[in-house]
Design a protein around this motif. Structure first.
Motif, PDB file in Angstrom:
ATOM      1  N   SER A  23       0.847  -1.187   0.000  1.00 23.89           N
ATOM      2  CA  SER A  23       0.000   0.000   0.000  1.00 23.89           C
ATOM      3  C   SER A  23       0.886   1.241   0.000  1.00 23.89           C
ATOM      4  O   SER A  23       2.095   1.150   0.257  1.00 23.89           O
ATOM      5  CB  SER A  23      -0.897   0.011   1.238  1.00 23.89           C
ATOM      6  N   GLU A  24       0.276   2.394  -0.281  1.00 22.26           N
ATOM      7  CA  GLU A  24       1.055   3.640  -0.246  1.00 22.26           C
ATOM      8  C   GLU A  24       1.656   3.869   1.130  1.00 22.26           C
ATOM      9  O   GLU A  24       2.797   4.320   1.248  1.00 22.26           O
ATOM     10  CB  GLU A  24       0.168   4.828  -0.623  1.00 22.26           C
ATOM     11  N   GLN A  25       0.897   3.562   2.165  1.00 22.77           N
ATOM     12  CA  GLN A  25       1.383   3.776   3.525  1.00 22.77           C
ATOM     13  C   GLN A  25       2.569   2.871   3.832  1.00 22.77           C
ATOM     14  O   GLN A  25       3.554   3.304   4.444  1.00 22.77           O
ATOM     15  CB  GLN A  25       0.263   3.525   4.535  1.00 22.77           C
ATOM     16  N   GLU A  26       2.515   1.622   3.386  1.00 27.76           N
ATOM     17  CA  GLU A  26       3.627   0.691   3.610  1.00 27.76           C
ATOM     18  C   GLU A  26       4.874   1.142   2.857  1.00 27.76           C
ATOM     19  O   GLU A  26       5.986   1.096   3.392  1.00 27.76           O
ATOM     20  CB  GLU A  26       3.219  -0.717   3.178  1.00 27.76           C
ATOM     21  N   PHE A  27       4.670   1.582   1.612  1.00 24.17           N
ATOM     22  CA  PHE A  27       5.809   2.080   0.841  1.00 24.17           C
ATOM     23  C   PHE A  27       6.417   3.305   1.488  1.00 24.17           C
ATOM     24  O   PHE A  27       7.640   3.407   1.635  1.00 24.17           O
ATOM     25  CB  PHE A  27       5.364   2.425  -0.585  1.00 24.17           C
ATOM     26  N   ARG A  28       5.553   4.232   1.897  1.00 26.59           N
ATOM     27  CA  ARG A  28       6.037   5.465   2.520  1.00 26.59           C
ATOM     28  C   ARG A  28       6.830   5.164   3.791  1.00 26.59           C
ATOM     29  O   ARG A  28       7.907   5.708   4.003  1.00 26.59           O
ATOM     30  CB  ARG A  28       4.846   6.370   2.826  1.00 26.59           C
ATOM     31  N   SER A  29       6.320   4.264   4.607  1.00 24.84           N
ATOM     32  CA  SER A  29       7.014   3.903   5.852  1.00 24.84           C
ATOM     33  C   SER A  29       8.378   3.306   5.560  1.00 24.84           C
ATOM     34  O   SER A  29       9.364   3.611   6.245  1.00 24.84           O
ATOM     35  CB  SER A  29       6.171   2.907   6.652  1.00 24.84           C
ATOM     36  N   GLN A  30       8.444   2.467   4.527  1.00 27.62           N
ATOM     37  CA  GLN A  30       9.717   1.832   4.195  1.00 27.62           C
ATOM     38  C   GLN A  30      10.739   2.850   3.700  1.00 27.62           C
ATOM     39  O   GLN A  30      11.902   2.846   4.130  1.00 27.62           O
ATOM     40  CB  GLN A  30       9.510   0.752   3.129  1.00 27.62           C
ATOM     41  N   VAL A  31      10.295   3.756   2.817  1.00 27.80           N
ATOM     42  CA  VAL A  31      11.223   4.753   2.272  1.00 27.80           C
ATOM     43  C   VAL A  31      11.714   5.688   3.376  1.00 27.80           C
ATOM     44  O   VAL A  31      12.915   5.998   3.454  1.00 27.80           O
ATOM     45  CB  VAL A  31      10.557   5.546   1.132  1.00 27.80           C
ATOM     46  N   LEU A  32      10.808   6.134   4.246  1.00 36.32           N
ATOM     47  CA  LEU A  32      11.219   7.033   5.325  1.00 36.32           C
ATOM     48  C   LEU A  32      12.178   6.337   6.279  1.00 36.32           C
ATOM     49  O   LEU A  32      13.130   6.953   6.785  1.00 36.32           O
ATOM     50  CB  LEU A  32       9.994   7.544   6.072  1.00 36.32           C
ATOM     51  N   GLN A  33      11.948   5.047   6.509  1.00 36.33           N
ATOM     52  CA  GLN A  33      12.871   4.284   7.349  1.00 36.33           C
ATOM     53  C   GLN A  33      14.256   4.225   6.712  1.00 36.33           C
ATOM     54  O   GLN A  33      15.281   4.374   7.394  1.00 36.33           O
ATOM     55  CB  GLN A  33      12.341   2.868   7.556  1.00 36.33           C
ATOM     56  N   LYS A  34      14.300   4.043   5.403  1.00 38.24           N
ATOM     57  CA  LYS A  34      15.587   3.983   4.697  1.00 38.24           C
ATOM     58  C   LYS A  34      16.264   5.354   4.654  1.00 38.24           C
ATOM     59  O   LYS A  34      17.488   5.448   4.718  1.00 38.24           O
ATOM     60  CB  LYS A  34      15.388   3.432   3.285  1.00 38.24           C
ATOM     61  N   PHE A  35      15.463   6.428   4.530  1.00 37.83           N
ATOM     62  CA  PHE A  35      16.045   7.769   4.603  1.00 37.83           C
ATOM     63  C   PHE A  35      16.800   7.942   5.919  1.00 37.83           C
ATOM     64  O   PHE A  35      17.898   8.509   5.964  1.00 37.83           O
ATOM     65  CB  PHE A  35      14.950   8.835   4.517  1.00 37.83           C
ATOM     66  N   THR A  36      16.189   7.468   7.001  1.00 44.37           N
ATOM     67  CA  THR A  36      16.824   7.582   8.315  1.00 44.37           C
ATOM     68  C   THR A  36      18.018   6.653   8.440  1.00 44.37           C
ATOM     69  O   THR A  36      19.090   7.049   8.912  1.00 44.37           O
ATOM     70  CB  THR A  36      15.797   7.266   9.429  1.00 44.37           C
ATOM     71  N   GLU A  37      17.843   5.411   8.004  1.00 41.52           N
ATOM     72  CA  GLU A  37      18.907   4.406   8.109  1.00 41.52           C
ATOM     73  C   GLU A  37      20.172   4.839   7.387  1.00 41.52           C
ATOM     74  O   GLU A  37      21.289   4.644   7.894  1.00 41.52           O
ATOM     75  CB  GLU A  37      18.401   3.083   7.536  1.00 41.52           C
ATOM     76  N   HIS A  38      20.009   5.422   6.210  1.00 37.53           N
ATOM     77  CA  HIS A  38      21.173   5.819   5.405  1.00 37.53           C
ATOM     78  C   HIS A  38      21.530   7.296   5.582  1.00 37.53           C
ATOM     79  O   HIS A  38      22.356   7.824   4.832  1.00 37.53           O
ATOM     80  CB  HIS A  38      20.920   5.500   3.938  1.00 37.53           C
ATOM     81  N   ARG A  39      20.899   7.964   6.543  1.00 34.72           N
ATOM     82  CA  ARG A  39      21.227   9.339   6.915  1.00 34.72           C
ATOM     83  C   ARG A  39      21.198  10.261   5.691  1.00 34.72           C
ATOM     84  O   ARG A  39      22.113  11.047   5.448  1.00 34.72           O
ATOM     85  CB  ARG A  39      22.583   9.379   7.604  1.00 34.72           C
ATOM     86  N   CYS A  40      20.112  10.166   4.939  1.00 31.89           N
ATOM     87  CA  CYS A  40      19.982  10.933   3.699  1.00 31.89           C
ATOM     88  C   CYS A  40      19.995  12.439   3.944  1.00 31.89           C
ATOM     89  O   CYS A  40      20.615  13.197   3.184  1.00 31.89           O
ATOM     90  CB  CYS A  40      18.699  10.534   2.976  1.00 31.89           C
ATOM     91  N   LEU A  41      19.299  12.878   4.981  1.00 28.71           N
ATOM     92  CA  LEU A  41      19.254  14.309   5.258  1.00 28.71           C
ATOM     93  C   LEU A  41      20.631  14.826   5.656  1.00 28.71           C
ATOM     94  O   LEU A  41      21.051  15.912   5.214  1.00 28.71           O
ATOM     95  CB  LEU A  41      18.230  14.599   6.355  1.00 28.71           C
ATOM     96  N   ASP A  42      21.345  14.073   6.454  1.00 30.09           N
ATOM     97  CA  ASP A  42      22.726  14.422   6.788  1.00 30.09           C
ATOM     98  C   ASP A  42      23.564  14.596   5.532  1.00 30.09           C
ATOM     99  O   ASP A  42      24.350  15.547   5.399  1.00 30.09           O
ATOM    100  CB  ASP A  42      23.351  13.317   7.651  1.00 30.09           C
ATOM    101  N   PHE A  43      23.407  13.645   4.595  1.00 28.45           N
ATOM    102  CA  PHE A  43      24.184  13.669   3.354  1.00 28.45           C
ATOM    103  C   PHE A  43      23.878  14.920   2.541  1.00 28.45           C
ATOM    104  O   PHE A  43      24.783  15.568   1.998  1.00 28.45           O
ATOM    105  CB  PHE A  43      23.881  12.404   2.543  1.00 28.45           C
ATOM    106  N   MET A  44      22.591  15.286   2.454  1.00 30.24           N
ATOM    107  CA  MET A  44      22.218  16.496   1.721  1.00 30.24           C
ATOM    108  C   MET A  44      22.854  17.738   2.343  1.00 30.24           C
ATOM    109  O   MET A  44      23.414  18.586   1.640  1.00 30.24           O
ATOM    110  CB  MET A  44      20.694  16.649   1.713  1.00 30.24           C
ATOM    111  N   PHE A  45      22.750  17.852   3.664  1.00 36.47           N
ATOM    112  CA  PHE A  45      23.358  18.997   4.349  1.00 36.47           C
ATOM    113  C   PHE A  45      24.863  19.045   4.071  1.00 36.47           C
ATOM    114  O   PHE A  45      25.412  20.117   3.775  1.00 36.47           O
ATOM    115  CB  PHE A  45      23.120  18.902   5.855  1.00 36.47           C
ATOM    116  N   ASP A  46      25.527  17.917   4.180  1.00 35.94           N
ATOM    117  CA  ASP A  46      26.987  17.874   3.990  1.00 35.94           C
ATOM    118  C   ASP A  46      27.381  18.339   2.598  1.00 35.94           C
ATOM    119  O   ASP A  46      28.348  19.094   2.432  1.00 35.94           O
ATOM    120  CB  ASP A  46      27.520  16.463   4.244  1.00 35.94           C
TER     121      ASP A  46
END
Length: 318
Positions: A282-305
């Motif tokens: 479902s969209e909710q399951e996909f969204r939860s998975q992607v947001l979890q991966k954003f956190t796991e791989h520190r995507c926001l940190d990478f963008m800031f850097d």
């Protein structure tokens, strides 16, 4: 319930915040110093708390409303808000084209000033665009090499087709002399990655079309908008307006959001859109998975850097 003031909130750096919310069929409000969203059930209404101090973006979808008091608290916590359609796309309204941004004049100025030192020079702007694309390639390598869930689905960094796509793009970049050529090479590489993902997940006859309506395309749309939210947050915190793009063209006011989102989209959103489509999530399951991966791989940190490295690097300003 204990009354809280916005000044009582513990400040969490935006690069370390974990939450992105997509809400639908609810009312967002302030109650007892907290931001809540109210859902209507048959027997009773239910309130759910939003931990705004640990949130970067809230996307308000179909059937939502928000109170002035809630917007005031979200602004005080530095949370970006966007109004969007079902499933997170498209974005309908925002001050900075993509997002309604908190009105704070106390953000840093050095990053914007650093950005301006190179931005009006076409050649320097091209060099920054190239640096972002090289960083994008390295992030794909890092994520695909580290992520066990991707390996379980057959995404291996040392596969020949993956190496050819990434190495081929990496070798082209230094020899490209126009932004248009860089965009063309980038588009070619992304098409190769689409084919790789479609092959790994058995998605036959896939073609990228945002209006197609199949699960893979819908999840790509949805995941990309989540990445745009992180990119918009990065630029707002650093005080850089969205119009000063390096790659997607100076004629689109929000184009820099796309430039920064591209740093992480292929590494995380692209493979998981196909995996989630294969598993008929479902969209909710996909969204939860992607947001979890954003956190796991520190995507926001990478963008800031990456953005900070460009603005503070003297080699572009000679």
């Amino acid at each position: 319930m204990e009354q809280l003031n916005s000044s009582d909130l513990k400040a969490i750096l935006h690069s370390k915040r974990a939450n992105v919310y997509y809400l639908e069929y609810c009312r967002v409000m302030q109650k007892d110093g907290r931001v809540l969203y109210l859902t209507e059930a048959k027997s009773e209404n239910q309130y759910w708390n939003i931990p705004i101090a640990n949130t970067t973006v809230i996307m308000l979808g179909t059937g939502t409303s928000i109170t002035q008091a809630a917007m005031r608290m979200l602004a005080s916590a530095g949370v970006l808000v966007g109004f969007c359609g079902g499933g997170g796309t498209p974005l309908f309204m925002g001050c900075e084209i993509e997002w309604i941004t908190p009105q704070s004049e106390y953000r840093p100025t050095e990053y914007m000033q650093g950005w301006m030192q190179f931005w009006f020079d076409d050649q320097k702007r091209l060099e920054v665009a190239k640096q972002f694309q090289l960083a994008r390639i390295e992030f794909i390598r890092k994520v695909w090499d580290k992520d066990r869930d991707l390996k379980a689905e057959g995404f291996y960094l040392d596969d020949l087709d993956v190496q050819n796509a990434l190495d081929g793009f990496e070798k082209k970049i230094p020899n490209l002399n126009k932004v248009g050529d860089l965009l063309l090479a980038e588009a070619t590489t992304t098409k190769q990655l689409y084919k790789i993902a479609a092959t790994r997940t058995g998605s036959k006859d896939f073609s990228r079309n945002p209006e197609q309506g199949d699960l893979a395309n819908d999840f790509l749309n949805h995941g990309n908008y989540l990445a745009y939210g992180l990119a918009a947050t990065t630029l707002w915190v650093l005080g850089i307006p969205h119009g000063f793009a390096v790659m997607h063209g100076k004629t689109r006011r929000g184009a820099l959001v796309f430039d920064i989102a591209d740093l992480i989209k292929d590494a995380v959103v692209l493979p998981y859109a196909f995996i989630s489509a294969k598993e008929k999530m479902s969209e909710q399951e996909f969204r939860s998975q992607v947001l979890q991966k954003f956190t796991e791989h520190r995507c926001l940190d990478f963008m800031f850097d990456q953005v900070k490295a460009v603005t503070m690097s003297l080699k572009y300003f000679k």
